[in-house]
Design a protein around this motif. Structure first.
Motif, PDB file in Angstrom:
ATOM      1  N   PHE A 119       0.842  -1.201   0.000  1.00 66.96           N
ATOM      2  CA  PHE A 119       0.000   0.000   0.000  1.00 66.96           C
ATOM      3  C   PHE A 119       0.876   1.249   0.000  1.00 66.96           C
ATOM      4  N   ASN A 140       1.127   5.252   5.049  1.00 70.43           N
ATOM      5  CA  ASN A 140      -0.236   4.923   5.457  1.00 70.43           C
ATOM      6  C   ASN A 140      -1.256   5.923   4.918  1.00 70.43           C
TER       7      ASN A 140
ATOM      8  N   LEU B  34      -7.876  -1.211   3.773  1.00 71.90           N
ATOM      9  CA  LEU B  34      -7.489   0.019   4.472  1.00 71.90           C
ATOM     10  C   LEU B  34      -6.838  -0.322   5.813  1.00 71.90           C
ATOM     11  N   LEU B  36      -5.194  -3.131   6.428  1.00 76.71           N
ATOM     12  CA  LEU B  36      -3.884  -3.690   6.106  1.00 76.71           C
ATOM     13  C   LEU B  36      -2.891  -2.567   5.787  1.00 76.71           C
ATOM     14  N   GLY B  37      -3.345  -1.572   5.050  1.00 76.29           N
ATOM     15  CA  GLY B  37      -2.488  -0.429   4.718  1.00 76.29           C
ATOM     16  C   GLY B  37      -2.316   0.523   5.890  1.00 76.29           C
ATOM     17  N   ARG B  38      -2.960   0.171   7.027  1.00 72.06           N
ATOM     18  CA  ARG B  38      -2.916   1.046   8.218  1.00 72.06           C
ATOM     19  C   ARG B  38      -3.191   2.487   7.810  1.00 72.06           C
ATOM     20  N   CYS B  39      -4.206   2.642   6.961  1.00 71.22           N
ATOM     21  CA  CYS B  39      -4.514   3.939   6.355  1.00 71.22           C
ATOM     22  C   CYS B  39      -4.963   4.930   7.427  1.00 71.22           C
ATOM     23  N   ARG B  40      -4.311   6.085   7.456  1.00 72.37           N
ATOM     24  CA  ARG B  40      -4.570   7.089   8.495  1.00 72.37           C
ATOM     25  C   ARG B  40      -5.335   8.284   7.935  1.00 72.37           C
ATOM     26  N   LEU B 118      -4.053  -3.839  -3.479  1.00 68.68           N
ATOM     27  CA  LEU B 118      -3.568  -3.004  -2.380  1.00 68.68           C
ATOM     28  C   LEU B 118      -2.641  -1.905  -2.903  1.00 68.68           C
ATOM     29  N   PHE B 119      -1.819  -2.262  -3.869  1.00 69.54           N
ATOM     30  CA  PHE B 119      -0.923  -1.285  -4.504  1.00 69.54           C
ATOM     31  C   PHE B 119      -1.747  -0.192  -5.193  1.00 69.54           C
ATOM     32  N   LEU B 121      -4.867   0.697  -4.621  1.00 71.96           N
ATOM     33  CA  LEU B 121      -5.651   1.500  -3.681  1.00 71.96           C
ATOM     34  C   LEU B 121      -4.756   2.560  -3.031  1.00 71.96           C
ATOM     35  N   GLY B 122      -3.547   2.157  -2.632  1.00 69.11           N
ATOM     36  CA  GLY B 122      -2.596   3.128  -2.079  1.00 69.11           C
ATOM     37  C   GLY B 122      -2.294   4.223  -3.092  1.00 69.11           C
TER      38      GLY B 122
END
Lengths: 166, 166, 166, 166
Positions: A119, A140, B34, B36-40, B118-119, B121-122
């Motif tokens: 990600f 992130n 999100l 998994l990507g620890r999206c903040r 995942l790539f 989406l990031g």
């Protein structure tokens, strides 16, 4: 648009050693990650070093800085351990001009199923294409300019330094 | 910076049905991705529909367009099947103004270990923050403005339409 | 056929701590592994301890032995670190009778994508159903009776002790 | 103890075709699974065919039977789709003698992260070493003799046929 990835190690690339039961560095996973992301960018990938960022020295930072300056590309992603990513960003910000440099890493090694690495790599490769020259940290989903970011080590999260305290 | 993700289905979210042996849609994987990507990021996630993009209708595209217009956020990521992503981008480009909209998807379902989801989406969540208002497709590290992109179905790759032929 | 799994930790269950960057034990992954294997056995799962087998003490081995004896089931799988699995097998062999006990573990933590854990768990749960009473080690497809097996630490492989040297 | 794996396809080996969006067969994943399991057995691996078991014909079953008979090994694992695994087991039971044959498969393709395949392969390779000559089905931790097992297609589970109804 030509890009370069500079690899310096960090959690991203930690491996599990079956014999010793410890984490160590072998080869980078960045190539495998780019294949998984089916990345269609023109990319040069260069391993500068493979270290835990807790062991990153001033000389190490100078080597990364030199690699940024010498790169023919104007857009560079640097993979780096998170513990001292902020310090390296500061050194690059003071020494690189006219280029967009984005540092990224991972909270969990890519070799773990639960890694945020893929990600973050997708994110860093996108910010580096879209942002103006400068040095940034992309982690992130968020992106911070160098000098305005710190790692909150108790939460394991990068956060903006409030304006008045900079 | 507030963002919204509109979910419409596509390869991203295909699941394997153990009983029938066929691919189908159940719930979206975006929430899990999100995490998994620890999206903040501050994100609103909204499921508009769950369809294979080969079955996307004109009415479906109008529903996505309406969701983009009604969203309080000015920056929107749309997950979408790749087969007709270009057509939906065109409809959004004709009907949305003053907002940055980035469509993304995956060549392989997220539930497969080998997914590019995942790539992507990031990447989409990064381009949407950095780009000027407009409608874009972000796939496999690249980003194309609507109207200048096509899917090469024999290679399974998105590519720029050469300027003279637009 | 009723079975019991006794969990003692080991590489199987090592986790990556995002804050410290070190491996540690939190909860066991055995429940998740059984779900992934869609295991249809009647199973009791009991956590005896969660330790690295390099730190397994004589008292710890007595606790495992007591758990084997007290178990109402006659067929028991013990998850255990590989470094001292042989020593624990010897203690169980001296103290358990009339039951089939199979020790297993992993060379790589289950949380790593590249773990042998799921394969070994499927194997141990099968040998334990099919073998006569006794204590065994099942690793990487092979099964050895206690007293006839050693870990080759330079190769990271379990191997039979040649007959003449036992 | 020399073993042979006969590969016939089935869910185990289904792949996702990025261009068509459909599941198909390319190469078997069994070699990769054995590496992941760090399998230390002496194994011959032979691909007999690569088919969905819904398309398994009488001639196909005769080919599997012939391969079992011709194999120099007395212990054989057969990977097979679950839908008609029972029928193939019956054909093998009627035609093979003096050998231990274990059929196994997966409810979800190995290429999916959520596959039971690795668990089942570890299980089948263990039962085949420990059981007396005969033909068996090993799925999800359980093992059934041919003639005493059916697939419950509404639950997606293999179950024993009650004794009185055989």
């Amino acid at each position: 648009m030509a890009l370069r990835i500079l690899i310096t190690g960090g959690t991203f690339d930690k491996e599990y050693d079956e014999l010793s039961g410890r984490l160590f560095f072998k080869d980078t996973h960045v190539g495998e990650m780019l294949r998984l992301g089916r990345c269609r960018l023109e990319l040069a990938v260069q391993t500068v070093m493979m270290v835990d960022s807790l062991e990153m020295t001033a000389a190490g930072r100078q080597a990364i800085l030199a690699a940024c300056r010498q790169a023919p590309e104007a857009r560079i992603v640097v993979t780096h351990g998170t513990d001292t990513m902020v310090e390296t960003a500061d050194v690059l910000a003071a020494g690189v001009s006219g280029k967009t440099v984005v540092l990224t890493g991972a909270m969990v090694p890519y070799a773990f199923g639960s890694s945020d690495g893929l990600f973050n790599l997708g994110s860093a490769l996108s910010f580096v294409q879209a942002l103006q020259p400068g040095v940034y940290i992309a982690m992130n989903g968020r992106c911070f300019p160098a000098g305005r970011v710190r790692k909150n080590t108790s939460l394991g999260v990068f956060e903006e330094i409030p304006a008045e305290t900079v």
